[in-house]
Design an enzyme around this catalytic site. Structure first.
Site, mmCIF file in Angstrom:
data_model
loop_
_atom_site.group_PDB
_atom_site.id
_atom_site.type_symbol
_atom_site.label_atom_id
_atom_site.label_comp_id
_atom_site.label_asym_id
_atom_site.label_seq_id
_atom_site.Cartn_x
_atom_site.Cartn_y
_atom_site.Cartn_z
ATOM 1 N N SER A 272 0.864 -1.186 0.000
ATOM 2 C CA SER A 272 0.000 0.000 0.000
ATOM 3 C C SER A 272 0.896 1.231 0.000
ATOM 4 C CB SER A 272 -0.871 0.023 1.252
ATOM 5 O OG SER A 272 -0.129 0.491 2.370
ATOM 6 N N ASP A 273 0.391 2.357 -0.452
ATOM 7 C CA ASP A 273 1.132 3.589 -0.202
ATOM 8 C C ASP A 273 0.962 3.915 1.290
ATOM 9 O OD1 ASP A 273 2.655 5.854 -0.406
ATOM 10 O OD2 ASP A 273 1.627 6.656 -2.160
#
Ligand code: BGC
Length: 767
Positions: free
Chosen positions: A289-290
């Site tokens: 994920s960012d």
């Protein structure tokens, strides 16, 4: 991928492991792991060791003592599988020791970092590298970055950023390859090859993580993180191709985007991460994920709470969570208990992470050799690659009366003006953290080194710095925020700059944006030169001294006045560690500029987004007259870039008049250096489909090659046009199509090329 080459240990030595070993060892570990240990492997934390020059503690939004302490505690109990942001090999070894000795199974941590355009050796910013259209240089650059990163103990780059960006207000346009999917795909693949080589298990290589899947560059209004609404045809034809190319090149990781895409947070999109990425493209690596994206599913109004967010993200296909603190994935054991995720999904993600670590050879050699790291970072060969890259990235926008190149033998004095001309930090650009300012060569340094004592070189900043309206996390390092020197008086300095210019043979004005004005959280509502730089440029030109404008930027700026009044304009971007050396070589003609714009350069912010590959739409004859108050044509077209020579194109030949949808066509052209010096050009091929099941762009780039030709020399350049170049995703059939149609082809030195030919595509070839 079946049998893989021998993985390397973290010091770069090869260890013998096959794909079967990797699978078997991962499986054996997985069988012994508890749900909490599995969740730990899927958790990545930032590690904010206090930087010595950190000035703004509040910008980080975390307690800078408690955060690293909490991370170290989590490491020591096996609650973390990966860390990001540490680059010092001494600390990496220390943290790795905590990890390996802390968790019961001795599973090492993966260290990731934003190796965007170099680590110690800083390359031109990514948009500049794309402007070189030189895939070998791009690949070599990321290979150098990988070598430096691996030497200090970093195993994984959060790069390349392959988001197509068509709105230059968006600050992250600087991190990508511009507006075009074909160029973007080629540049993405070259970067993945550079980072990973044939396999990231090899010596001196690291995992590449193309990002941000998907659509981040189309933020509403160019405002970073704002929502994105993109049609399917834009996603498949424009946004996805660079990701697909990066996956095909073997990228080991993909990162999510932050924002909502068509009403669903990208980080919870099963369509993106499972259906497109894995089921359609066959991606075999792991997804991260960012930063804080999983927790943000609650903020976005999708998930009810952190356990719900964790279950949704994991089920969508997000294997690892990148978190600043309090990872949502720590709740995965409860989610499992409540049947919100199934064990098989959890195990699949953990297996991917373990396999990546095994493939890197980390279990056998978790630590790095700190002495070797210092040697690798100091390698002078790396600086050479950076210099060549900066030379190749520069784009000559205008050169009236052949003012450039300058002849040092005929000059006695030079005035180098502007706030960016002697600023090492700005020369490097954003998204670097491990740089060495002392060895960074500014434009002023580079020119002085080149001309020695023969030419007097004076410098004045001329204007003061401009500060941003709202603070950002990216200001956290002291050097990132520009400051005026003590006692700086702008009016006095302005006059001094103009006087210097008036008394010099030639004035070189370096203008653009301070590096902190572009990048993440650095969108702008204007494209004007910030502060009093335009006024300064106008005053310098008014002295009558021949003036060269060097633009330091990562986005197109409003250069309407300059394009009509400054004889020579060279876009040098943020050229990196060796920037000044490269710029001096370009100014004095040791090399000829050969870069080309990877985006359409608008006249003014009111025109954006502006692309060359628009459709004909209604009244195409008025395409340039759509506004009441300004031409709706670009200031400089996509693909534009001059050289110190002149190139001509002839003998355009399509080898077949008619092709079947499955067939191949070859287009050839003769390119000639019609000038009197060696120079480089990028030969570009554009295609247009006249009719079919959907309207197609007036032109689309489908081939390019950077060539170097001696004065008077010519060469035949050949472009293949296979079905993959001619197909597109049709909004009518909602699938990929190869229509029966006629194609126009243009070849030349930019997107306005006028040498053309055509061929048809028919199921039955006409005789
Ligand atoms: C950015 C990513 C980056 C990450 C880690 C995020 O804010 O969007 O591109 O890799 O931070 O630094």
């Amino acid at each position: 991928m079946s049998e893989r080459p021998r993985p390397a240990d973290s010091q770069g030595k090869a260890a013998a492991t096959t794909a079967d070993d990797v699978r078997a060892r991962a499986e054996a570990l997985l069988r012994q792991m508890s749900p909490a240990e599995k969740a730990g492997q899927l958790t990545q934390y930032f590690y904010f060791r206090l930087a010595d020059d950190a000035t703004d503690e509040s910008a980080l939004g975390v307690d800078r003592e408690a955060q690293p302490r909490a991370v170290e505690e989590a490491l020591a109990r096996g609650g973390v599988g990966s860390l990001l942001f540490e680059t010092d090999p001494v600390h990496i070894n220390r943290l790795q020791r905590l990890t390996v000795e802390g968790n019961r199974l001795g599973i090492p941590a993966l260290f990731g970092f934003d190796v965007i355009h170099g680590l110690r050796t800083v390359f031109p910013v990514p948009i500049a590298m794309a402007a070189s259209w030189d895939l070998d240089t791009i690949e070599q650059g990321q290979a150098v970055a990988a070598r430096e990163a691996r030497a200090v103990g970093i195993h994984w780059a959060f790069a390349p950023m392959v988001d197509i960006a068509r709105d230059p207000r968006w600050g992250r346009i600087i991190e990508g390859a511009g507006e075009d999917p074909f160029l973007g795909a080629a540049v993405a693949a070259a970067q993945v090859r550079g980072f990973q080589g044939g396999d990231y298990g090899q010596q001196d290589r690291i995992i590449a993580g193309p990002k941000h899947f998907a659509g981040y560059g189309a933020a509403l209004g160019g405002r970073d993180y704002d929502e994105v609404n993109l049609s399917d045809h834009e996603l498949w034809n424009v946004i996805f191709p660079p990701f697909k190319a990066a996956v095909d090149a073997g990228a080991g990781n993909v990162m999510t985007a932050y924002m909502d895409l068509n009403g669903v947070p990208a980080g919870a999109s099963r369509w993106l991460f499972t259906e497109v990425l894995r089921e359609t493209w066959g991606f075999e690596g792991f997804v991260v994920s960012d930063a804080n994206v999983v927790r943000s599913l609650v903020t976005h109004g999708l998930a009810a709470d952190a356990p719900d967010a964790a279950a949704r993200a994991l089920s969508a296909g997000v294997d690892m969570e990148m978190a600043i603190e309090d990872a949502a994935y720590a709740h995965l054991p409860e989610a499992l208990e409540a049947s919100a995720v199934d064990e098989q999904t959890l195990d699949t993600s953990v297996r991917r992470i373990l396999e990546a670590k095994l493939r890197l050879g980390l279990f056998d050699h978790p630590y790095v050799d700190e002495d070797r790291a210092r040697e690798v970072l100091a390698d002078p060969g790396h600086r050479e690659v950076a210099r060549v890259a900066a030379e190749r990235a520069a784009v000559l926008l205008r050169n009236e009366g052949d003012l450039l190149p300058l002849d040092a033998a005929r000059l006695t004095s030079l005035a180098v003006i502007g706030p960016l001309a002697d600023s090492p930090r700005d020369t490097l650009g954003p998204w670097v953290f491990d740089y060495d300012l002392d060895e960074t060569v500014t434009v002023v340094d580079g020119i002085r080194r080149k001309v020695g004592d023969r030419v007097r070189v004076d410098h004045a900043r001329g204007v003061g710095v401009v500060q941003r309206l709202f603070p950002s996390i990216f200001d956290m390092h002291g050097g990132n925020r520009p400051e005026d020197p003590q006692g700086f008086d702008e009016d006095t300095e302005f006059r001094r700059a103009v006087d210097l210019a008036a008394g010099a043979d030639v004035a070189v004005v370096v203008a653009g944006e301070w590096q902190s004005m572009i990048g993440e959280q650095a969108s702008r509502s204007s494209l004007e030169l910030p502060g009093r730089q335009l006024e300064l440029l106008q005053a310098v030109v008014a002295t009558g001294t021949p003036t060269v404008l060097l633009v330091m930027n990562g986005r197109p700026l409003d250069l309407r006045w300059a394009a009509g009044n400054v004889p020579a304009i060279l876009d040098i971007w943020y050229p990196g560690t060796q920037g000044g050396v490269a710029v001096a070589n370009l100014l004095f003609g040791d090399v000829s500029p050969g870069g080309k714009l990877p985006f359409t350069w608008p006249r003014t912010v009111g025109q954006v987004p502006m692309i060359y590959s628009h459709t004909r739409s209604h009244e195409p004859q008025n395409q340039g007259r759509r506004y009441w108050d300004e031409a709706s044509t670009p200031l400089f077209p996509f693909g534009h870039g001059l050289s110190y020579s002149r190139f001509t194109y002839s003998e355009l030949v399509v080898d077949q008049a008619s092709v079947t949808p499955e067939g191949d066509v070859t287009v050839s052209v003769r390119v000639t250096n019609a000038g009197d010096r060696e120079a480089m050009d990028v030969v570009q091929l554009y295609l247009h489909q006249r009719y079919g099941t959907a309207s197609r762009p007036v032109r689309e780039l489908k081939g390019f090659e950077r060539v170097t030709l001696a004065a008077g020399a010519s060469r035949q350049v050949v472009f293949p046009l296979g079905p993959e170049h001619r197909r597109y995703w049709s909004a009518t059939t909602r699938d990929w199509v190869l229509d029966e149609t006629v194609f126009d082809v243009w070849v030349g030195g930019d997107s306005t090329a006028d040498l053309s030919a055509h061929f048809e595509q028919r199921r039955q070839k006409s005789s």
